[in-house]
Design an enzyme around this catalytic site. Structure first.
Site, short mmCIF file in Angstrom:
data_model
loop_
_atom_site.label_atom_id
_atom_site.label_comp_id
_atom_site.label_asym_id
_atom_site.label_seq_id
_atom_site.Cartn_x
_atom_site.Cartn_y
_atom_site.Cartn_z
N ALA A 81 2.98 -7.35 -2.28
CA ALA A 81 1.93 -8.64 -2.24
C ALA A 81 0.91 -8.34 -2.70
CB ALA A 81 1.61 -8.62 -0.38
N GLY A 129 6.12 -5.97 -1.13
CA GLY A 129 7.05 -7.02 -1.41
C GLY A 129 7.90 -7.16 -2.23
N GLU A 187 11.29 -6.06 -1.67
CA GLU A 187 11.45 -6.68 -0.11
C GLU A 187 11.78 -8.44 -0.50
OE1 GLU A 187 7.43 -5.81 1.69
OE2 GLU A 187 8.49 -4.25 2.72
N GLU A 218 4.25 1.22 -0.71
CA GLU A 218 2.66 0.63 0.58
C GLU A 218 2.08 2.19 0.97
OE1 GLU A 218 5.63 -0.79 0.39
OE2 GLU A 218 5.92 -2.49 0.98
#
Ligand code: CAA
Length: 260
Positions: free
Chosen positions: A66, A111, A114, A134
């Protein structure tokens, strides 16, 4: 539909979607998120398309996570009230009934890892690196990493990766069941598209049902999964493609699929 952060092209019955922010290692900002939802919806709605491939532009990254610069200033209430990243579970994972492949061409972190794990399977370049770093940012996975990585590689490796932020290379990822196959980086996209073309050339309903069945194995107990599999199998026997596929086998000829 025109996009600014992704590229979308069709190769026969295959939609190739490329995350296209190479200078930011294809970090997933809110515009990428929205455009991906649109691209997957368009793929799903287009009857000429049978399978999709998602990859990243450049040789370095599929997606490095992200977008940290976007998240850095965002207040917690915005994450919570906007239900940060819920969109992809509902509008990409759930809404895309046709198969799609992640072709991971480098870093797939946070992300990015993911997102790759949302695909039906992952093909990894020999240079691919997977991780959920993260924790080093004071947070934790927020788009399925703690759940899908654990289901894919087991508790020990998932826990170690989430707690230390260490990356897993392509070979370890294949050994651990995270990726289906490793492909040399230079051949990755062509191989993924060819694989997707094979899938797109299968009877459409059977492909969708096979996808649904395997996914059910992740989400339900064995007895319920076996029952669902039997019922879906039985339903497929009513399709025109079942009649055609079996007749073609008996008559020793190529099947001509109707997709119904
Ligand atoms: N968000 C925003 N920008 C990013 C980014 C990210 N996740 N990852 C890389 N970039 C940017 C860098 O800031 C840099 O931009 P500038 O040139 O403008 O400085 C550019 O991409 C190139 O990156 P690096 O110079 O850092 O490249 P490197 O080769 O030295 O390192 C890397 C590569 C190890 C992948 C490193 O970039 C990195 O650690 N990135 C962050 C990885 C990460 O923590 N991801 C998790 C994000 S949180 C998340 O995803 C939350 C969630 O689960 C929902």
């Amino acid at each position: 539909m025109s996009y600014e952060t992704i590229l979308v092209e069709t190769r026969g019955a295959v939609t190739l979607i490329t995350l296209n922010r190479p200078k930011a290692l294809n970090a997933l900002n809110s515009q990428v998120c929205a455009e991906l939802v649109e691209a997957f919806a368009a793929f799903e709605a287009d009857d000429t398309q049978g399978c999709a491939v998602l990859t990243g532009s450049g040789d370095k990254a599929f997606a490095a996570g992200a977008d940290i610069k976007e998240m850095a200033e965002k207040p917690a209430a915005d994450f919570f009230l906007g239900d940060f990243f819920a969109d992809w579970q509902a509008r990409i994972v759930r809404a895309t009934r046709k198969p799609w492949i992640a072709a991971v061409n480098g870093f797939a972190l946070g992300g990015g890892c993911e997102l790759a794990m949302m695909a039906d399977f992952i093909l990894a370049a020999d240079t691919a690196k997977f991780g959920q770093p993260e924790i080093k940012l004071g947070v934790a996975p927020g788009m399925g990493g703690s759940q899908r990585l654990t289901r894919a590689v087991g508790k020990a490796k998932a826990m170690e990766m989430c707690l230390t932020g260490r990356m897993m290379g392509a070979e370890e990822a294949e050994r651990s069941g995270l990726v289906a196959r490793i492909v040399p980086l230079a051949d990755l996209v062509e191989d993924a598209v060819k694989t997707a073309q094979t899938i797109a050339g299968m009877p459409r309903m059977a492909a969708m049902v096979n996808k649904e069945m395997v996914n059910i194995a992740f989400e339900t107990g064995l007895e319920q999964g076996l029952l669902t599999e039997r019922r879906l199998f039985q339903i497929l026997t009513a399709t025109q493609d079942k009649a055609e596929g079996m007749a073609a086998f008996v008559e020793k000829r190529q099947a001509v699929w109707k997709g119904r």
